[in-house]
Design an enzyme around this catalytic site. Structure first.
Site, mmCIF file in Angstrom:
data_model
loop_
_atom_site.group_PDB
_atom_site.id
_atom_site.type_symbol
_atom_site.label_atom_id
_atom_site.label_comp_id
_atom_site.label_asym_id
_atom_site.label_seq_id
_atom_site.Cartn_x
_atom_site.Cartn_y
_atom_site.Cartn_z
ATOM 1 C CG ASN A 34 0.020 -0.728 -13.905
ATOM 2 O OD1 ASN A 34 0.542 0.207 -13.308
ATOM 3 N ND2 ASN A 34 -1.254 -1.040 -13.742
ATOM 4 N N GLY A 65 -0.112 1.226 -6.463
ATOM 5 C CA GLY A 65 0.642 -0.017 -6.472
ATOM 6 C C GLY A 65 -0.094 -1.108 -5.718
ATOM 7 C CB SER A 66 1.130 -4.292 -4.337
ATOM 8 O OG SER A 66 2.008 -3.946 -3.275
ATOM 9 C CB THR A 67 -3.414 -4.434 -1.428
ATOM 10 O OG1 THR A 67 -4.350 -4.122 -2.468
ATOM 11 C CG2 THR A 67 -4.109 -4.308 -0.085
ATOM 12 C CE LYS A 68 4.383 -7.972 1.958
ATOM 13 N NZ LYS A 68 5.239 -9.119 1.540
ATOM 14 N N GLY A 99 0.810 -0.635 -0.092
ATOM 15 C CA GLY A 99 -0.079 0.471 0.230
ATOM 16 C C GLY A 99 -0.459 0.500 1.707
ATOM 17 C CD GLU A 104 -5.527 2.627 -8.508
ATOM 18 O OE1 GLU A 104 -6.021 1.544 -8.103
ATOM 19 O OE2 GLU A 104 -4.796 2.721 -9.478
ATOM 20 C CB CYS A 164 -5.390 -1.473 -10.644
ATOM 21 S SG CYS A 164 -5.786 0.155 -11.332
#
Length: 485
Positions: free
Chosen positions: A153, A230-233, A235, A252, A286
């Site tokens: 992003n 990036g994404s929580t998954k 991460g 993050e 985010c």
């Protein structure tokens, strides 16, 4: 300067293609035009990159801080001299508008200027001791090599956020950009630092798919820390793998930020901040406000003004300087967004604005009659889709805002700033801004979230802490008497 012609890998100061058999395509998210094709990096390429970083780091950590600082000053100069070319590649590769490109470049320049001070901030301490004639010295030293994984992003800024600060604290770096933004998030950064005179091998960029390298980027024995945005998954997976290998992690991750409008807010300001907080870069930030929590006393007026402002936003080709909302990064993001919109309607939310979806362009969608348990209020929506919730008192404000597994950013609008500050203290989020947008990032202020939004803080002294460690050296100036010998 054109950055599109750079090879996909920068390893030990050499530009080349990966040795994997996997071919990768980089396409313009607006029109689908092919920007470049690459050969992906293999595990062998990654291993060479980490070893190069480790070798170069030994000398770099001993380099005079004046010389280190000059590299970052020259990097800023290079960015300024190639400003137009950087704007164009941000538009072409990311689908960012010109406004977004200018915003991102400004963030990067300020970040590098802050990082340029780090070589002079590697300070230590001399501490006393309960043992006679003993001197304790505590030195701040680089951790060694940092692995950086960046998102699609804000790839230029979010790559540089870890890369520049890790380099400035004396470390070597291996950077893996997102496969859809390998130029702005990777090879362009390598070119900037190469042109600025960074020693060869210190910064390495690999462009590849996870299918080629698996978890080796994290498990490899050389890096001491992994910085991921990036994404929580993903991460959570990185955190688990890093933990098993006793590596530091800085994560993050996602957000579901709430922008709160109290009954005494300046409505014009609140509307402007709310529109900016949701629709900047198509909502692919985010920190974007996913939820607007509005007091019932001004709810109707706020919604009316908000809808009117959203209706003026232009969508389409990001090359057009008048465009505010460009494309999402790829078809998969569009598919996910479409499913969330349809789910919101099925759950009873009212789409008072429901734009069209054409290719990767998603026009604004504004939901009212949203309740906190609906999926669109619970999930991170990485698109120009917003949920508006009505509340009647501060207790509900706190309850609604905290009803999320995320806790990254937020905002409160009120004419009573101390009331806002007291309310902010009760919100379970890493950052919150009074009478402002949810999207804020300053190079000297702690940045990071809580809960599913991540672990750790970056920027300023917090980046200094993130990418260094402390070494204790004691000196016994006179012979010490031991209890036995």
């Amino acid at each position: 300067m054109t950055f599109k012609n750079l090879p996909s890998q920068y390893i030990n100061g050499e530009w080349r293609e990966g040795i994997s058999s996997l071919s990768m395509e980089n396409r313009n998210p607006y029109c689908g035009e092919l920007i470049a094709t690459y050969k992906a990096a293999s595990k062998e390429d990654l291993d060479k990159a980490y070893h190069a970083a480790a070798m170069a780091q030994l000398k770099w950590s001993q380099t005079n801080p004046v010389i280190q600082r000059e590299v970052f000053e020259k990097a800023v100069q290079y960015i300024e001299e190639n400003h137009a070319a950087i704007v164009e590649i941000i538009i072409e590769e990311i689908g960012g508008t010109r406004l977004k490109a200018e915003f991102e470049i400004g963030l990067v320049i300020n970040l590098i200027k802050e990082a340029s001070t780090f070589p002079f901030r590697m300070e230590g301490k001399i501490l006393t001791s309960p043992i006679d004639h003993k001197e304790n010295r505590v030195y701040r030293v680089p951790i060694g090599v940092v692995g950086v994984i960046s998102p699609f992003n804000f790839p230029f800024f979010l790559s540089m956020k870890s890369v520049a600060t890790a380099l400035a604290t004396g470390n070597g770096v291996v950077l893996k950009p997102h496969e859809h933004t390998s130029i702005t998030g990777g090879t362009m950064i390598a070119k900037i630092f190469e042109s600025a005179g960074l020693p060869k091998g210190l910064l390495n960029v690999i462009t590849t798919e996870i299918s080629e390298i698996g978890d080796l980027f994290i498990e490899h024995p050389i890096p001491r820390a992994i910085s991921f945005t990036g994404s929580t998954k993903i991460g959570k997976h990185i955190g688990a793998v890093a933990g098993k290998n006793l590596k530091q992690v800085h994560l993050e991750l996602g957000g579901n930020s709430a922008l709160i409008v109290l009954e005494d807010a300046d409505l014009e300001l609140a509307v402007s901040a709310a529109v900016f907080s949701r629709f900047t870069h198509q909502g692919q930030i985010c920190m974007s406000a996913n939820r607007l929590i509005v007091h019932e006393a001004i709810y109707e007026e706020f919604v009316e003004k908000y809808v009117a402002k959203v209706a003026t936003l232009t969508c389409g080709d990001p090359k057009n300087p008048n465009t505010i909302i460009g494309p999402l990064i790829n078809e998969q993001q569009v598919k996910v967004t479409r499913a969330l919109i349809e789910k919101g309607i099925r759950e009873g939310a009212n789409p008072i604005i429901k734009g069209n979806i054409t290719g990767n362009i998603v026009e604004p969608v504004v939901f009212t009659e949203v309740t906190p348990d609906m999926k669109i209020a619970q999930e991170e929506v990485f698109a120009p889709v917003i949920s508006i919730l009505k509340v009647s008192n501060e207790k509900e404000v706190i309850e609604y805002a905290n009803n999320s597994s995320y806790g990254l950013s937020g905002a409160i609008h009120t004419k009573d700033v101390e009331r806002g500050a007291q309310l902010a203290k009760q919100l379970d989020t890493g950052m919150i801004h009074i009478n402002d947008t949810t999207i804020n990032d300053e190079p000297h202020v702690a940045f990071g979230g809580v809960k599913n939004s991540g672990i750790g803080r970056l920027n300023g002294e917090w980046s200094l802490d993130a990418f260094t460690t402390l070494k204790w050296i004691s000196i016994q100036h006179q012979a010490r008497q031991y209890p036995y010998s």
